[in-house]
Design a protein around this motif. Structure first.
Motif, PDB file in Angstrom:
ATOM      1  N   ILE A  10      -1.277   8.513   4.474  1.00 57.86           N
ATOM      2  CA  ILE A  10      -0.255   7.816   3.509  1.00 57.86           C
ATOM      3  C   ILE A  10       0.444   6.713   4.215  1.00 57.86           C
ATOM      4  O   ILE A  10       0.832   5.110   3.425  1.00 57.86           O
ATOM      5  CB  ILE A  10       0.937   8.480   2.569  1.00 57.86           C
ATOM      6  CG1 ILE A  10       0.320   9.386   1.861  1.00 57.86           C
ATOM      7  CG2 ILE A  10       2.286   7.640   2.442  1.00 57.86           C
ATOM      8  CD1 ILE A  10      -0.586   9.009   0.732  1.00 57.86           C
ATOM      9  N   LYS A  11       1.029   6.970   5.311  1.00 55.29           N
ATOM     10  CA  LYS A  11       1.213   5.610   5.538  1.00 55.29           C
ATOM     11  C   LYS A  11       1.110   4.448   6.032  1.00 55.29           C
ATOM     12  O   LYS A  11       1.285   2.881   6.023  1.00 55.29           O
ATOM     13  CB  LYS A  11       2.190   5.914   7.425  1.00 55.29           C
ATOM     14  CG  LYS A  11       3.067   5.573   8.078  1.00 55.29           C
ATOM     15  CD  LYS A  11       3.726   5.897   9.390  1.00 55.29           C
ATOM     16  CE  LYS A  11       2.849   5.542  10.936  1.00 55.29           C
ATOM     17  NZ  LYS A  11       3.293   6.650  12.071  1.00 55.29           N
ATOM     18  N   ALA A  12      -0.665   4.611   7.029  1.00 56.94           N
ATOM     19  CA  ALA A  12      -1.991   4.502   7.323  1.00 56.94           C
ATOM     20  C   ALA A  12      -1.743   3.446   5.427  1.00 56.94           C
ATOM     21  O   ALA A  12      -1.901   1.997   5.901  1.00 56.94           O
ATOM     22  CB  ALA A  12      -2.824   4.254   7.322  1.00 56.94           C
ATOM     23  N   GLU A  32      -7.615   2.328  11.367  1.00 56.02           N
ATOM     24  CA  GLU A  32      -6.289   2.596  11.273  1.00 56.02           C
ATOM     25  C   GLU A  32      -5.310   3.622  11.764  1.00 56.02           C
ATOM     26  O   GLU A  32      -4.641   4.135  12.882  1.00 56.02           O
ATOM     27  CB  GLU A  32      -5.689   2.573  10.490  1.00 56.02           C
ATOM     28  CG  GLU A  32      -4.157   2.817  10.079  1.00 56.02           C
ATOM     29  CD  GLU A  32      -3.752   1.346  10.751  1.00 56.02           C
ATOM     30  OE1 GLU A  32      -3.750  -0.271  10.584  1.00 56.02           O
ATOM     31  OE2 GLU A  32      -2.241   1.073  11.288  1.00 56.02           O
ATOM     32  N   ILE A  33      -6.271   4.814  11.775  1.00 55.83           N
ATOM     33  CA  ILE A  33      -5.596   5.944  11.818  1.00 55.83           C
ATOM     34  C   ILE A  33      -6.816   6.801  13.016  1.00 55.83           C
ATOM     35  O   ILE A  33      -6.627   7.044  13.823  1.00 55.83           O
ATOM     36  CB  ILE A  33      -6.812   6.580  11.031  1.00 55.83           C
ATOM     37  CG1 ILE A  33      -6.087   6.989   9.720  1.00 55.83           C
ATOM     38  CG2 ILE A  33      -5.480   8.617  10.939  1.00 55.83           C
ATOM     39  CD1 ILE A  33      -4.670   8.003   8.431  1.00 55.83           C
ATOM     40  N   SER A  62      -5.200   1.865  -3.421  1.00 54.60           N
ATOM     41  CA  SER A  62      -3.597   1.679  -3.426  1.00 54.60           C
ATOM     42  C   SER A  62      -2.860   3.445  -3.485  1.00 54.60           C
ATOM     43  O   SER A  62      -2.754   3.571  -4.255  1.00 54.60           O
ATOM     44  CB  SER A  62      -3.709   0.357  -4.888  1.00 54.60           C
ATOM     45  OG  SER A  62      -3.409   1.583  -6.143  1.00 54.60           O
ATOM     46  N   LEU A  63      -1.723   2.867  -2.905  1.00 51.59           N
ATOM     47  CA  LEU A  63      -0.169   3.785  -3.189  1.00 51.59           C
ATOM     48  C   LEU A  63       0.309   3.821  -4.919  1.00 51.59           C
ATOM     49  O   LEU A  63       0.077   2.995  -5.139  1.00 51.59           O
ATOM     50  CB  LEU A  63       0.920   3.801  -2.501  1.00 51.59           C
ATOM     51  CG  LEU A  63       0.097   3.813  -0.893  1.00 51.59           C
ATOM     52  CD1 LEU A  63       1.621   2.921  -0.024  1.00 51.59           C
ATOM     53  CD2 LEU A  63      -0.084   4.505  -0.730  1.00 51.59           C
ATOM     54  N   LEU A  70       7.146   7.697  -0.129  1.00 47.41           N
ATOM     55  CA  LEU A  70       6.756   9.000   0.669  1.00 47.41           C
ATOM     56  C   LEU A  70       6.605   7.522   1.766  1.00 47.41           C
ATOM     57  O   LEU A  70       6.884   8.041   3.155  1.00 47.41           O
ATOM     58  CB  LEU A  70       5.897   9.594   0.852  1.00 47.41           C
ATOM     59  CG  LEU A  70       4.926  10.164   1.388  1.00 47.41           C
ATOM     60  CD1 LEU A  70       6.626  11.488   2.211  1.00 47.41           C
ATOM     61  CD2 LEU A  70       4.121  10.958   1.374  1.00 47.41           C
ATOM     62  N   ALA A  71       5.457   7.132   1.964  1.00 40.24           N
ATOM     63  CA  ALA A  71       5.454   6.066   3.046  1.00 40.24           C
ATOM     64  C   ALA A  71       6.599   5.157   3.306  1.00 40.24           C
ATOM     65  O   ALA A  71       6.969   4.969   4.803  1.00 40.24           O
ATOM     66  CB  ALA A  71       4.765   5.355   2.616  1.00 40.24           C
TER      67      ALA A  71
END
Lengths: 219, 219
Positions: A10-12, A32-33, A62-63, A70-71
């Motif tokens: 989620i952060k990524a 990214e991860i 998309s979020l 959360l992110a």
DNA sequence: CCACTTTTTTAGACATATCTAAATTTTATT
DNA sequence: AATAAAATTTAGATATGTCTAAAAAAGTGG
């Protein structure tokens, strides 16, 4: 329950979302991860299930609002811990990242609120990045009100300057939240209202709404 | 690489070891951790593989020196974080445990050393429990030198009062380390030397050795 | 617009950590 | 010492998160 791994994804996704208008691709998340596209594909199904992302096969990610909140919280925790490590424990700013990557996953809202207070509510982390507020807003330096933008400018919503229930409710109805992509389609001289594109749909907003939306121009 | 779950098992085994002379049983670990005996049995195989425990099927468990050092480090981290939460962040002493249970698994020796310094090298946590040293010694209030104990008294080695290479090397040879169970079998008046039982084997030690071993009486 | 490339997803494995139920070993009792 | 009870281990499942290799979809250029 959200797992550590899910939090990292989620952060990524937020990090990548803030870099461009496009929906986030499976491959970009993988790099990214530091994992494979196959693993990302698997994880996206889980995140969709938990309503943290908008996702259609082959169409990018998309979020959702839930995911964005959360992110932002994770980034808030990361940046507060970095501040603690440098300001209190005398870590060098260059070495705090890996430790903060662990600390950001500690689950306790109380802990992070108390840490925030202990650090006297810092606005920026040791790298100069703004620390998101408890409410999930990323305070922004280069963000300007929507009504100051030129036609066809694209940007991301970085925050609001009016904390009123009715206003925030209206934004929700328009599908606008932190990180939402907006393009100015037309400026109407008569009343300074705007035609804008939110994600993929068109809307009309008044000047009064536009002036309270902080936008960071992208691309 | 030691996983979070493995760390929790190792910590539980030390906690249980400090409560009694007996080898730690599968069931007691299960109830300490809040899991089933079957899960414990599975995990014990992994911990044996990693040389963190001494283990024979159906015969109970004890920590190896490697396991004891790891367990002590986790307890050190737990107690330092509890101290931070109470002293700096004004948490109530009753609510810090669950947060410290998470923080104790953060992997960074530098972090914990700097936290220790920041807190000005506290000796006790908010619950009055002694904070183990960086070297894995659990400083102890009720611990007394081995030579002061009566015959047939049982106890656990809690620390040493002599930090000399030759001495520590000798203890290693005798299989004595923090947490080792010792029973006084016989006191020899002539030179104040002692016959002791270490785990299950008998040894003879001089008065000079005995006076530098801190023992906490049990049972 | 068809073939080629790139991206993404699926299929099938594997490792960790857990569980329930059954089997085995140890211990306690008569 | 035989048997019953308790403790422990094994067998077989499940869930998470990862991987490689193969298949499918999307994008690209002649």
């Amino acid at each position: 329950m959200i797992t550590l791994s899910e939090e990292n994804y989620i952060k990524a996704i937020l990090t990548l979302s803030l870099k461009s208008l496009e929906k986030v691709s499976t491959n970009s998340i993988a790099s990214e991860i530091g994992t494979t596209a196959a693993s990302v594909s698997d994880m996206l199904k889980k995140l969709l299930e938990k309503k943290l992302i908008n996702y259609e096969k082959y169409k990018g990610v998309s979020l959702t609002n839930k995911g964005r909140v959360l992110a932002t919280t994770i980034i808030r925790k990361h940046r507060l811990w970095e501040t603690f490590l440098v300001d209190c424990l005398n870590f060098d700013w260059s070495e705090v990242h890996i430790v903060a990557e662990q600390l950001e996953h500690i689950q306790s809202e109380k802990l992070i609120d108390k840490l925030d207070k202990f650090l006297e509510y810092p606005e920026f982390d040791p790298h100069g990045e703004p620390i998101p507020t408890k409410e999930g807003i990323i305070p922004n330096s280069n963000a300007i009100p929507l009504n100051k933008l030129n036609t066809f400018t694209k940007g991301l919503v970085m925050g609001v300057t009016l904390d009123e229930k009715k206003f925030l409710h209206y934004l929700t109805k328009l599908n606008i939240s932190i990180g939402t992509k907006i393009t100015i389609e037309e400026k109407i001289d008569f009343d300074n209202s705007l035609n804008i594109k939110i994600n993929d749909s068109f809307h009309h907003v008044s000047s009064n709404v536009a002036k309270h939306l902080l936008i960071k121009i992208i691309k």
